[in-house]
Scaffold this motif. Sequence first.
Motif, PDB file in Angstrom:
ATOM      1  N   ALA A 208       1.071  -0.936   0.064  1.00  6.51           N
ATOM      2  CA  ALA A 208       0.038   0.089  -0.135  1.00  6.51           C
ATOM      3  C   ALA A 208       0.764   1.308  -0.011  1.00  6.51           C
ATOM      4  O   ALA A 208       0.596   2.430  -0.639  1.00  6.51           O
ATOM      5  CB  ALA A 208      -1.084  -0.056   1.295  1.00  6.51           C
ATOM      6  N   ASP A 209       2.112   1.366   0.763  1.00  3.71           N
ATOM      7  CA  ASP A 209       2.759   2.512   0.693  1.00  3.71           C
ATOM      8  C   ASP A 209       3.339   2.592  -0.834  1.00  3.71           C
ATOM      9  O   ASP A 209       3.623   3.807  -0.949  1.00  3.71           O
ATOM     10  CB  ASP A 209       4.128   2.048   1.619  1.00  3.71           C
ATOM     11  N   ARG A 210       3.718   1.656  -1.381  1.00  2.00           N
ATOM     12  CA  ARG A 210       4.370   1.816  -2.812  1.00  2.00           C
ATOM     13  C   ARG A 210       3.362   2.315  -3.590  1.00  2.00           C
ATOM     14  O   ARG A 210       3.617   3.064  -4.362  1.00  2.00           O
ATOM     15  CB  ARG A 210       5.073   0.461  -2.928  1.00  2.00           C
ATOM     16  N   ALA A 211       1.904   1.875  -3.370  1.00  2.00           N
ATOM     17  CA  ALA A 211       0.892   2.481  -4.395  1.00  2.00           C
ATOM     18  C   ALA A 211       0.545   3.844  -4.059  1.00  2.00           C
ATOM     19  O   ALA A 211       0.424   4.685  -4.763  1.00  2.00           O
ATOM     20  CB  ALA A 211      -0.431   1.364  -4.166  1.00  2.00           C
ATOM     21  N   SER A 212       0.804   4.183  -2.707  1.00  2.00           N
ATOM     22  CA  SER A 212       0.661   5.622  -2.375  1.00  2.00           C
ATOM     23  C   SER A 212       1.538   6.505  -3.105  1.00  2.00           C
ATOM     24  O   SER A 212       1.277   7.595  -3.562  1.00  2.00           O
ATOM     25  CB  SER A 212       0.522   5.822  -0.814  1.00  2.00           C
ATOM     26  N   TYR A 213       3.062   5.953  -3.053  1.00  2.00           N
ATOM     27  CA  TYR A 213       3.967   6.753  -3.681  1.00  2.00           C
ATOM     28  C   TYR A 213       3.870   6.721  -5.298  1.00  2.00           C
ATOM     29  O   TYR A 213       4.010   8.113  -5.983  1.00  2.00           O
ATOM     30  CB  TYR A 213       5.169   6.033  -3.324  1.00  2.00           C
ATOM     31  N   GLU A 218      -3.547   8.613  -0.806  1.00  2.00           N
ATOM     32  CA  GLU A 218      -3.537   7.506   0.374  1.00  2.00           C
ATOM     33  C   GLU A 218      -4.242   6.014  -0.246  1.00  2.00           C
ATOM     34  O   GLU A 218      -5.318   6.125  -0.715  1.00  2.00           O
ATOM     35  CB  GLU A 218      -4.384   8.187   1.581  1.00  2.00           C
ATOM     36  N   VAL A 219      -3.600   5.160   0.210  1.00  2.00           N
ATOM     37  CA  VAL A 219      -4.082   3.809  -0.335  1.00  2.00           C
ATOM     38  C   VAL A 219      -4.067   3.029   1.016  1.00  2.00           C
ATOM     39  O   VAL A 219      -3.020   2.998   1.862  1.00  2.00           O
ATOM     40  CB  VAL A 219      -3.131   3.003  -1.191  1.00  2.00           C
ATOM     41  N   CYS A 220      -5.186   2.436   1.295  1.00  2.00           N
ATOM     42  CA  CYS A 220      -5.371   1.687   2.458  1.00  2.00           C
ATOM     43  C   CYS A 220      -5.068   0.013   2.024  1.00  2.00           C
ATOM     44  O   CYS A 220      -5.671  -0.631   1.228  1.00  2.00           O
ATOM     45  CB  CYS A 220      -6.949   1.662   2.979  1.00  2.00           C
ATOM     46  N   PRO A 221      -4.308  -0.580   3.042  1.00  2.00           N
ATOM     47  CA  PRO A 221      -3.819  -1.839   2.910  1.00  2.00           C
ATOM     48  C   PRO A 221      -4.870  -2.960   3.304  1.00  2.00           C
ATOM     49  O   PRO A 221      -5.584  -2.438   4.161  1.00  2.00           O
ATOM     50  CB  PRO A 221      -2.681  -2.140   3.579  1.00  2.00           C
ATOM     51  N   VAL A 222      -5.475  -3.840   2.544  1.00  2.00           N
ATOM     52  CA  VAL A 222      -6.522  -4.860   3.018  1.00  2.00           C
ATOM     53  C   VAL A 222      -5.802  -6.134   2.834  1.00  2.00           C
ATOM     54  O   VAL A 222      -5.424  -6.454   1.770  1.00  2.00           O
ATOM     55  CB  VAL A 222      -7.840  -4.848   2.028  1.00  2.00           C
ATOM     56  N   LEU A 223      -6.333  -7.135   3.743  1.00  3.35           N
ATOM     57  CA  LEU A 223      -5.944  -8.561   3.894  1.00  3.35           C
ATOM     58  C   LEU A 223      -7.342  -9.222   3.434  1.00  3.35           C
ATOM     59  O   LEU A 223      -8.254  -9.032   4.366  1.00  3.35           O
ATOM     60  CB  LEU A 223      -5.273  -8.865   5.006  1.00  3.35           C
ATOM     61  N   ALA A 224      -7.546  -9.751   2.285  1.00  2.00           N
ATOM     62  CA  ALA A 224      -8.551 -10.646   1.951  1.00  2.00           C
ATOM     63  C   ALA A 224      -8.457 -12.042   2.203  1.00  2.00           C
ATOM     64  O   ALA A 224      -7.753 -12.602   1.449  1.00  2.00           O
ATOM     65  CB  ALA A 224      -9.163 -10.093   0.470  1.00  2.00           C
TER      66      ALA A 224
END
Length: 279
Positions: A208-213, A218-224
């Motif tokens: 998510a941090d890499r996607a935010s950059y 802001e990108v929220c990490p989700v564990l599905a």
Amino acid sequence: MSGPRRQPGPRGPGGLRVIPARRHGQERLYVCRPDGHNVAWYDREAARVHLLSEDAREDVLDALGSFLTGPVAVGPPPVPTPAELARLSLHPDDDLAPNRPGEALLIALDREPGPAHRLRPDPRRRALGAEQAVGDALDRLDGAGWRTLHSVVLPGGDRIHHLAIGPGGLLAVLAVHARKQRVRVSDPLVALGRGAPAPLLRLARSLADRASYALTAEVCPVLALTAPAELRITVPPRAVRILRDEEIEGLARSGGLLKPAEVEALYATARDRNTWGRV
């Protein structure tokens, strides 16, 4: 992910630290929380402060106060106009939109199916099943204003299984096969059945941090988790949402974070393979 070499800067309001760095030939000032996570960065050449969280706006500007010279723009990049979006046509090789759930695994299994006499199921096929189940559920949110990209490959071999963009924000989704297994979560570890715990929450946050950059948002990490028999959370996870696959449809009721034009602008950026080349 290896980041830029940073020299500590003074602490500002809210414990924020300003850290100068050069990344990909560009000079930037990163604004970080005490735990090291970026909340913003200042691009001097573009005279723009990129915010990852609107809530931190005032503290970020206070922390950067002595570094800002002249007028600067603040916030995410402007939303492209319809004419600008029309110019974002991509070469087919660079467009990630056609990716199927589990695209990378489908290609790998096609190239190397594995021995037919394998006594146990190929773990890649279980992983593929998880990505397909979660991906199909996310694709069904299209009518609620969500757009989803699947199997976004990052430098170094990491992969965002699904990137969902919609009224409820941006989600980097890590799909995990958990069918009929007891799942125990103790941040950052996740244990599936009798298997050894793995730092899956740390991986979800990193993606998510890499996607935010990459997306300047802001990108929220989700564990599905797909069809777990039981889910027990002993230590509440930090900044990670944990969902069963049957709960994904509930995202259709979330909203208030992104407008339709913002969803389309972010989707247009995210579907370009070149967006992810330097994260």
